[in-house]
Enzyme design. Sequence first.
Site, PDB file in Angstrom:
ATOM      1  N   GLY A  13       1.063  -1.130  -0.197  1.00 55.42           N
ATOM      2  CA  GLY A  13       0.097   0.164  -0.575  1.00 55.42           C
ATOM      3  C   GLY A  13       0.850   1.091   0.136  1.00 55.42           C
ATOM      4  N   ASP A  14      -0.002   2.688  -0.494  1.00 59.18           N
ATOM      5  CA  ASP A  14       0.842   3.624  -0.084  1.00 59.18           C
ATOM      6  C   ASP A  14       2.213   3.601  -1.312  1.00 59.18           C
ATOM      7  OD1 ASP A  14      -0.894   4.310   2.240  1.00 59.18           O
ATOM      8  OD2 ASP A  14       1.083   3.688   3.261  1.00 59.18           O
ATOM      9  N   LYS A  17      -0.507   5.463  -6.114  1.00 56.13           N
ATOM     10  CA  LYS A  17      -1.026   4.345  -6.297  1.00 56.13           C
ATOM     11  C   LYS A  17      -2.724   6.059  -7.043  1.00 56.13           C
ATOM     12  CE  LYS A  17      -3.060   1.774  -3.521  1.00 56.13           C
ATOM     13  NZ  LYS A  17      -1.969   1.968  -2.697  1.00 56.13           N
ATOM     14  N   ALA A  40      -8.027   3.430   2.774  1.00 59.58           N
ATOM     15  CA  ALA A  40      -7.292   3.784   1.810  1.00 59.58           C
ATOM     16  C   ALA A  40      -6.257   5.378   2.407  1.00 59.58           C
ATOM     17  CB  ALA A  40      -7.771   3.691   0.430  1.00 59.58           C
ATOM     18  N   GLY A  41      -5.717   5.666   1.812  1.00 58.97           N
ATOM     19  CA  GLY A  41      -5.335   6.951   1.856  1.00 58.97           C
ATOM     20  C   GLY A  41      -4.241   7.294   0.789  1.00 58.97           C
ATOM     21  N   HIS A  42      -5.588   7.801  -0.122  1.00 60.39           N
ATOM     22  CA  HIS A  42      -4.525   8.232  -1.909  1.00 60.39           C
ATOM     23  C   HIS A  42      -4.662   9.901  -1.861  1.00 60.39           C
ATOM     24  CE1 HIS A  42      -6.061   4.171  -3.616  1.00 60.39           C
ATOM     25  NE2 HIS A  42      -5.833   4.048  -2.403  1.00 60.39           N
ATOM     26  N   THR A  43      -3.375  10.626  -1.679  1.00 62.16           N
ATOM     27  CA  THR A  43      -2.596  12.212  -2.067  1.00 62.16           C
ATOM     28  C   THR A  43      -2.281  11.691  -3.478  1.00 62.16           C
ATOM     29  OG1 THR A  43      -1.139  11.437   0.368  1.00 62.16           O
ATOM     30  CG2 THR A  43      -1.412  13.929  -0.606  1.00 62.16           C
ATOM     31  N   GLN A 220      -4.952  -0.010  -1.054  1.00 65.55           N
ATOM     32  CA  GLN A 220      -4.181  -0.974  -0.533  1.00 65.55           C
ATOM     33  C   GLN A 220      -3.065  -1.592  -1.548  1.00 65.55           C
ATOM     34  OE1 GLN A 220      -7.601  -1.423   0.542  1.00 65.55           O
ATOM     35  NE2 GLN A 220      -6.876  -0.132   1.962  1.00 65.55           N
ATOM     36  N   THR A 296      -3.719   8.025   6.111  1.00 64.74           N
ATOM     37  CA  THR A 296      -5.413   7.922   6.644  1.00 64.74           C
ATOM     38  C   THR A 296      -5.082   7.936   8.647  1.00 64.74           C
ATOM     39  OG1 THR A 296      -5.724   6.782   5.443  1.00 64.74           O
ATOM     40  CG2 THR A 296      -6.421   6.223   6.941  1.00 64.74           C
ATOM     41  N   ARG A 299       0.417   7.481  11.592  1.00 68.17           N
ATOM     42  CA  ARG A 299       1.456   6.840  11.875  1.00 68.17           C
ATOM     43  C   ARG A 299       3.001   6.743  10.910  1.00 68.17           C
ATOM     44  NH1 ARG A 299      -1.629   0.907  12.561  1.00 68.17           N
ATOM     45  NH2 ARG A 299      -2.343   1.712   9.783  1.00 68.17           N
ATOM     46  N   SER A 405       8.422   8.340 -11.725  1.00 63.99           N
ATOM     47  CA  SER A 405       7.560   9.488 -10.974  1.00 63.99           C
ATOM     48  C   SER A 405       9.005  10.362  -9.854  1.00 63.99           C
ATOM     49  CB  SER A 405       6.343   9.186  -9.725  1.00 63.99           C
ATOM     50  OG  SER A 405       6.027   9.853  -9.531  1.00 63.99           O
ATOM     51  N   THR A 406       9.286  11.541 -10.114  1.00 63.43           N
ATOM     52  CA  THR A 406      10.131  12.138  -9.385  1.00 63.43           C
ATOM     53  C   THR A 406       9.093  13.258  -8.817  1.00 63.43           C
ATOM     54  OG1 THR A 406      10.040  13.144 -11.203  1.00 63.43           O
ATOM     55  CG2 THR A 406      11.824  11.394 -11.499  1.00 63.43           C
TER      56      THR A 406
HETATM   57  P1  GDP Z   1      -1.299   5.506  -1.974  1.00 65.53           P
HETATM   58  O1  GDP Z   1      -1.832   5.462  -1.229  1.00 65.53           O
HETATM   59  O2  GDP Z   1      -0.866   4.314  -3.339  1.00 65.53           O
HETATM   60  O3  GDP Z   1      -1.884   6.206  -3.329  1.00 65.53           O
HETATM   61  O4  GDP Z   1      -0.463   6.333  -2.251  1.00 65.53           O
HETATM   62  P2  GDP Z   1      -0.356   8.109  -0.797  1.00 65.53           P
HETATM   63  O5  GDP Z   1      -0.870   8.600  -1.145  1.00 65.53           O
HETATM   64  O6  GDP Z   1      -0.321   6.680   0.678  1.00 65.53           O
HETATM   65  O7  GDP Z   1       1.193   8.143  -0.824  1.00 65.53           O
HETATM   66  C1  GDP Z   1       2.269   8.194  -1.864  1.00 65.53           C
HETATM   67  C2  GDP Z   1       2.982   9.489  -1.198  1.00 65.53           C
HETATM   68  O8  GDP Z   1       4.160   9.853  -1.911  1.00 65.53           O
HETATM   69  C3  GDP Z   1       2.206  10.623  -1.157  1.00 65.53           C
HETATM   70  O9  GDP Z   1       2.334  11.893  -0.107  1.00 65.53           O
HETATM   71  C4  GDP Z   1       2.492  10.977  -2.685  1.00 65.53           C
HETATM   72  O10 GDP Z   1       1.861  12.485  -2.284  1.00 65.53           O
HETATM   73  C5  GDP Z   1       3.933  10.675  -2.596  1.00 65.53           C
HETATM   74  N1  GDP Z   1       4.848  11.012  -3.362  1.00 65.53           N
HETATM   75  C6  GDP Z   1       3.395  10.215  -4.731  1.00 65.53           C
HETATM   76  N2  GDP Z   1       4.603  10.434  -5.232  1.00 65.53           N
HETATM   77  C7  GDP Z   1       6.068  10.949  -4.945  1.00 65.53           C
HETATM   78  C8  GDP Z   1       6.973  11.137  -6.146  1.00 65.53           C
HETATM   79  O11 GDP Z   1       7.571  10.333  -6.534  1.00 65.53           O
HETATM   80  N3  GDP Z   1       7.819  11.430  -5.500  1.00 65.53           N
HETATM   81  C9  GDP Z   1       8.007  11.819  -3.705  1.00 65.53           C
HETATM   82  N4  GDP Z   1       8.306  12.697  -3.093  1.00 65.53           N
HETATM   83  N5  GDP Z   1       6.530  11.864  -3.670  1.00 65.53           N
HETATM   84  C10 GDP Z   1       5.278  11.203  -4.277  1.00 65.53           C
HETATM   85  P1  IMO Z   2      -3.718   2.484   0.440  1.00 59.52           P
HETATM   86  O1  IMO Z   2      -5.089   2.859  -0.383  1.00 59.52           O
HETATM   87  C1  IMO Z   2      -1.365   1.495   4.247  1.00 59.52           C
HETATM   88  C2  IMO Z   2      -2.961  -1.976   6.473  1.00 59.52           C
HETATM   89  C3  IMO Z   2      -3.092  -1.132   7.412  1.00 59.52           C
HETATM   90  C4  IMO Z   2      -2.633  -2.404   8.482  1.00 59.52           C
HETATM   91  C5  IMO Z   2      -3.576  -4.035   7.387  1.00 59.52           C
HETATM   92  C6  IMO Z   2      -5.152  -4.180   7.696  1.00 59.52           C
HETATM   93  O2  IMO Z   2      -3.808   4.346   0.605  1.00 59.52           O
HETATM   94  O3  IMO Z   2      -2.730   2.000  -0.267  1.00 59.52           O
HETATM   95  P2  IMO Z   2      -7.146  -2.259   7.923  1.00 59.52           P
HETATM   96  O4  IMO Z   2      -7.643  -1.096   8.509  1.00 59.52           O
HETATM   97  O5  IMO Z   2      -7.401  -2.641   6.295  1.00 59.52           O
HETATM   98  O6  IMO Z   2      -8.156  -4.002   8.304  1.00 59.52           O
HETATM   99  O7  IMO Z   2      -5.769  -3.236   7.770  1.00 59.52           O
HETATM  100  O8  IMO Z   2      -3.752  -2.914   6.298  1.00 59.52           O
HETATM  101  N1  IMO Z   2      -3.511  -0.822   5.314  1.00 59.52           N
HETATM  102  C7  IMO Z   2      -2.252  -0.358   4.604  1.00 59.52           C
HETATM  103  N2  IMO Z   2      -1.640  -0.283   4.858  1.00 59.52           N
HETATM  104  N3  IMO Z   2      -2.315   1.478   2.392  1.00 59.52           N
HETATM  105  C8  IMO Z   2      -3.453   1.200   2.653  1.00 59.52           C
HETATM  106  O9  IMO Z   2      -4.177   2.038   1.885  1.00 59.52           O
HETATM  107  C9  IMO Z   2      -3.831   0.371   3.630  1.00 59.52           C
HETATM  108  N4  IMO Z   2      -5.109   0.344   3.467  1.00 59.52           N
HETATM  109  C10 IMO Z   2      -4.943  -0.894   4.548  1.00 59.52           C
HETATM  110  O10 IMO Z   2      -2.113  -0.122   7.998  1.00 59.52           O
HETATM  111  O11 IMO Z   2      -1.618  -2.842   8.698  1.00 59.52           O
HETATM  112 MG    MG Z   3      -1.960   5.947   1.175  1.00 64.56          MG
END
Ligand code: GDP
Ligand code: IMO
Ligand code: MG
Length: 416
Positions: A13-14, A17, A40-43, A220, A296, A299, A405-406
């Site tokens: 995850g993270d 995406k 999920a937390g998509h930034t 995720q 989200t 942590r 991605s940079t």
């Molecule tokens: P997701 O859950 O897969 O959508 O990812 P998250 O949003 O939880 O975490 C990705 C983090 O990395 C976010 O804060 C984005 O703004 C940041 N991010 C995405 N692509 C890049 C990159 O190429 N470089 C940097 N430095 N940050 C990025």
């Molecule tokens: P995105 O879409 C990273 C992790 C939690 C925990 C496990 C189970 O932003 O990539 P849950 O609350 O789903 O029952 O927790 O899954 N987890 C994630 N880790 N990115 C996420 O979503 C996640 N969604 C759940 O931290 O370990």
């Molecule tokens: Mg995320």
Amino acid sequence: MNRVNLVVGLQWGDEGKGKIVDHLAQNHDFVCRFGGGHNAGHTIVVDGKKYALHLMPSGVLNPKAKNIIGNGVVLSPSNFIKEMEQFKNLEGRLFISDKAHLLLPYHALIDQAKERLKGDKAIGTTGKGIGPAYVDKVARVGHRVGELLDVEELSSKIVNYFSHTKPIFDAMGIDTPTREELLEELSHYRDILKPYITDTTKLIWSVIDEGRSVLLEGAQGTMLDIDHGTYPFVTSSTTISAGACLGLGLSPKDIGDVTGIAKAYCTRVGNGPFPSEDLGADGNRLREQGHEFGTTTGRPRRCGWFDVVALKHAVRINGVDRISLMKLDVLDGFEKIKVCIAYDIDGKRVDYVPYDLEGAKPIYKEFKGWKSTKGVREFKDLPQTAKDYIESLEEMVGCRIGIISTSPEREDTIIR
Ligand code: GDP
Ligand code: IMO
Ligand code: MG
């Protein structure tokens, strides 16, 4: 035949995406979420402004794209309504499946109570109620979004459910609302959500038949998949490509291009095995340079090195056509970059993801670092050592890296 494009997370995850879905959404008519919930937390960062999306598909920042929340999602009305408030004019460009399951406040209370009871065996969930909502769905005692259209009956059903589960709720110290309280709460949800509730399966089929372009947004990551991740340290949904069919009502034949998202290193939030985790100075440096703190829950994310073994597993299981390699710039300034190429399990070299990853030690290969890749938009402008790193990853994983991605910004993206 018109096929849909899919974006899935390949690690824990993270991976980034949200950024890529937003980028690709510029060329798509529909963006659809198919699983997970507000765990999920998509930034997304556009012109320096940051948006944190949880349930809302990442197409929402593109005024031309319409957004679908599929039946595979567990939807918390209270949280989603708060999220909707950031956006104007959603009517006509947001559609919620009547078959998505409701995640109600008691699910979150159960999630938190169960985690507390597990003590040091806790999964480290987001505490949002995801597991309990999916448990109710599979146990056939859940409630679907479509039921919001008759709140009188839904309230009665939930109160009836509480009457059966009271001893369990009492033992967990969970208070349940009265029928009147429920009715008031559910009526509020209905008033706001009613215009968006529809049969999204029918909708997506007609969109596909009309030849319009559809992008599916995974949540995720593969290693958190309920069947194929590091069980029990996983989430409760199908996070891999197959989940896109289940969670929207598509057939495997509908799926076209699959883009797998992976960071140039690795992170994980919550507990469970993570062979390439770096608990030393490098791990801390990755966390600082990568701002690796949960979108989200806030942590700190556990950080480590790119894991070729896990990536190969993810590429195969998702049918990935091209990888999008994220956050390359976070490795800027490292003298040496490690990559996990196999595991040492009880003295044996293992090059596949085994039944249990607990205790697997990483076998590393080292690469030479580089000064800066931040904001680079053309492959030819990358430092030679960064090009070597990317090309070696491609070779080891056996899949093309088509996007790099940079920076967090939409435009700081190399398309090869
Ligand atoms: P997701 O859950 O897969 O959508 O990812 P998250 O949003 O939880 O975490 C990705 C983090 O990395 C976010 O804060 C984005 O703004 C940041 N991010 C995405 N692509 C890049 C990159 O190429 N470089 C940097 N430095 N940050 C990025
Ligand atoms: P995105 O879409 C990273 C992790 C939690 C925990 C496990 C189970 O932003 O990539 P849950 O609350 O789903 O029952 O927790 O899954 N987890 C994630 N880790 N990115 C996420 O979503 C996640 N969604 C759940 O931290 O370990
Ligand atoms: Mg995320």
